[in-house]
Motif scaffolding. Sequence first.
Motif, mmCIF file in Angstrom:
data_model
loop_
_atom_site.group_PDB
_atom_site.id
_atom_site.type_symbol
_atom_site.label_atom_id
_atom_site.label_comp_id
_atom_site.label_asym_id
_atom_site.label_seq_id
_atom_site.Cartn_x
_atom_site.Cartn_y
_atom_site.Cartn_z
ATOM 1 N N VAL A 181 73.554 66.607 -22.600
ATOM 2 C CA VAL A 181 72.195 66.942 -23.018
ATOM 3 C C VAL A 181 71.969 66.452 -24.439
ATOM 4 O O VAL A 181 72.790 66.686 -25.328
ATOM 5 N N ASN A 182 70.844 65.752 -24.634
ATOM 6 C CA ASN A 182 70.470 65.254 -25.958
ATOM 7 C C ASN A 182 69.080 65.761 -26.327
ATOM 8 O O ASN A 182 68.265 66.065 -25.459
ATOM 9 N N GLU A 183 68.804 65.803 -27.616
ATOM 10 C CA GLU A 183 67.515 66.237 -28.105
ATOM 11 C C GLU A 183 66.408 65.340 -27.540
ATOM 12 O O GLU A 183 66.487 64.121 -27.566
ATOM 13 N N GLY A 184 65.345 65.967 -26.986
ATOM 14 C CA GLY A 184 64.219 65.221 -26.445
ATOM 15 C C GLY A 184 64.433 64.645 -25.061
ATOM 16 O O GLY A 184 63.551 63.961 -24.532
ATOM 17 N N MET A 185 65.563 64.924 -24.439
ATOM 18 C CA MET A 185 65.849 64.396 -23.096
ATOM 19 C C MET A 185 64.822 64.924 -22.091
ATOM 20 O O MET A 185 64.348 66.054 -22.196
ATOM 21 N N GLN A 186 64.474 64.083 -21.079
ATOM 22 C CA GLN A 186 63.603 64.510 -19.988
ATOM 23 C C GLN A 186 64.441 64.653 -18.721
ATOM 24 O O GLN A 186 65.079 63.706 -18.269
ATOM 25 N N VAL A 187 64.410 65.836 -18.148
ATOM 26 C CA VAL A 187 65.168 66.141 -16.936
ATOM 27 C C VAL A 187 64.186 66.357 -15.790
ATOM 28 O O VAL A 187 63.241 67.140 -15.914
ATOM 29 N N ILE A 188 64.395 65.642 -14.677
ATOM 30 C CA ILE A 188 63.505 65.736 -13.506
ATOM 31 C C ILE A 188 64.300 66.292 -12.335
ATOM 32 O O ILE A 188 65.373 65.776 -11.983
ATOM 33 N N PHE A 189 63.749 67.337 -11.716
ATOM 34 C CA PHE A 189 64.403 67.952 -10.554
ATOM 35 C C PHE A 189 63.404 68.087 -9.415
ATOM 36 O O PHE A 189 62.301 68.601 -9.597
ATOM 37 N N LYS A 190 63.789 67.585 -8.219
ATOM 38 C CA LYS A 190 62.972 67.712 -7.007
ATOM 39 C C LYS A 190 63.849 68.249 -5.880
ATOM 40 O O LYS A 190 64.803 67.581 -5.472
ATOM 41 N N PRO A 191 63.530 69.439 -5.375
ATOM 42 C CA PRO A 191 64.332 69.966 -4.260
ATOM 43 C C PRO A 191 64.020 69.214 -2.968
ATOM 44 O O PRO A 191 62.876 68.849 -2.707
ATOM 45 N N ALA A 192 65.023 68.973 -2.166
ATOM 46 C CA ALA A 192 64.841 68.249 -0.901
ATOM 47 C C ALA A 192 64.338 69.196 0.188
ATOM 48 O O ALA A 192 64.594 70.405 0.163
ATOM 49 N N PHE A 193 63.569 68.624 1.140
ATOM 50 C CA PHE A 193 63.108 69.378 2.302
ATOM 51 C C PHE A 193 63.194 68.468 3.515
ATOM 52 O O PHE A 193 63.298 67.243 3.396
ATOM 53 N N GLN A 194 63.144 69.076 4.703
ATOM 54 C CA GLN A 194 63.330 68.310 5.937
ATOM 55 C C GLN A 194 62.005 67.771 6.475
ATOM 56 O O GLN A 194 60.987 68.453 6.448
#
Length: 436
Positions: free
Chosen positions: A143-156
Amino acid sequence: MSHWMKQLYARFTWRKLAVSSVGLLALTGILILAVYELTKAEVTVKADEELLAVYTHASTVGEVLEEQDIDTTNHDYIEPSEETVISEAMTIVYKPAQRVEVNLEEEERSVWTTAATVGELMDDLYITVDEHDYIHPELDKQVNEGMQVIFKPAFQVTVISDGEKETVWSTSTTVADFLENENITLGEMDRVEPETEEELREEAEIKVIRVEKVTDVVEETVDYATVTRNDSSLQQGNEEVKQQGKKGKIEKRYEVVLEDGEEVSRKLINEEVVKESEDRIVAVGTKKQTESVSRGSSSAGSSSSESSSGASSSGSSNSSNSSGSSNRSGSSGNSSSSSGGNWETYTATAYTASCTGCSGVTATGIDLKANPDANVIAVDPAVIPLGSRVEVKGYGTYIAGDTGGAIKGKKIDIFIPDSNKVKSFGRRNVQVRVLD
């Protein structure tokens, strides 16, 4: 002792006393410093993954960090807390917080974190990342300052394509994204349900429909027409086949649209006659028999023959007219003479050869589609005989060559090839007479 000696002794004594005082003061300072240093507490500070041994008289953890020029915020991790009293051999852990941008299911927010990796950040946010989910950067990234983290849960999602049905995990936001991620390519005419710009939702069903156009060539048999011609050399009631009919052939080209191999539409694009049909020609006798009379009569028996023009007549069993007629055939009860019978009032309607359910061939065998200029009317056989030549005042001369279920009594149905003129014709009264 001399005065000089006394002065010298006095000076020496004061110097000795001054030297002794200075030494005592220095010794005292050293002792105090030694005691100060010896009374310091030894603590370990762990910051930025480095361990630092610190000797301090600070009374709290916060004062120790301040001595080390460490500026703290309320988001930082400090263990034990800043208010904790310093004790010998204490270990102080300090982790500065960093602000990162987290996109969770299309919702963005800023998060302060002391997590070392993306995986630890997800744990801190109580988010479980499964193998099918989308996470960027990956879980083991620092993890770094200003980092952008994207999370998308999967679905069927269920996808039906090329004859196969499959359930897959997806994190796509639209149908178009899904097709791209699954390497499903659409052809120029192909389509997909739902449409590509539609938002993709859990348990959605995506159907890829393969569309293609093909040309289908069909060869059809064309029936021959039966043409009747009046023959004055034959007795009335007699018929003679002059020419046997021959069927023709026609080639039709259709543009056929297939969806997943199934035909959904067919459009005729070209029609070509391969072999012309030949009419069946039937001669119908019109010669009257000679009648004998008694001697006392004022006139002798005579025979008369009526001249008649040959008329083309082809029967249709399912022809329709504006009054709903079908199955045309007809005959006349009017007496005729060389100049024609008497004028009588009839109700007239009109019909075409292209009505729903029509074959285009009349009851007497006239192919109206092949002969659009034929002058044909449908009649009631009990009123006007089939094959008769009939004059309709103001319209011309016609052959009584067809019948209709609704044509009863003094009604006629006039063949008009133009459907627009048929509609405008409507129903009207006309003057009719039978010529022969």
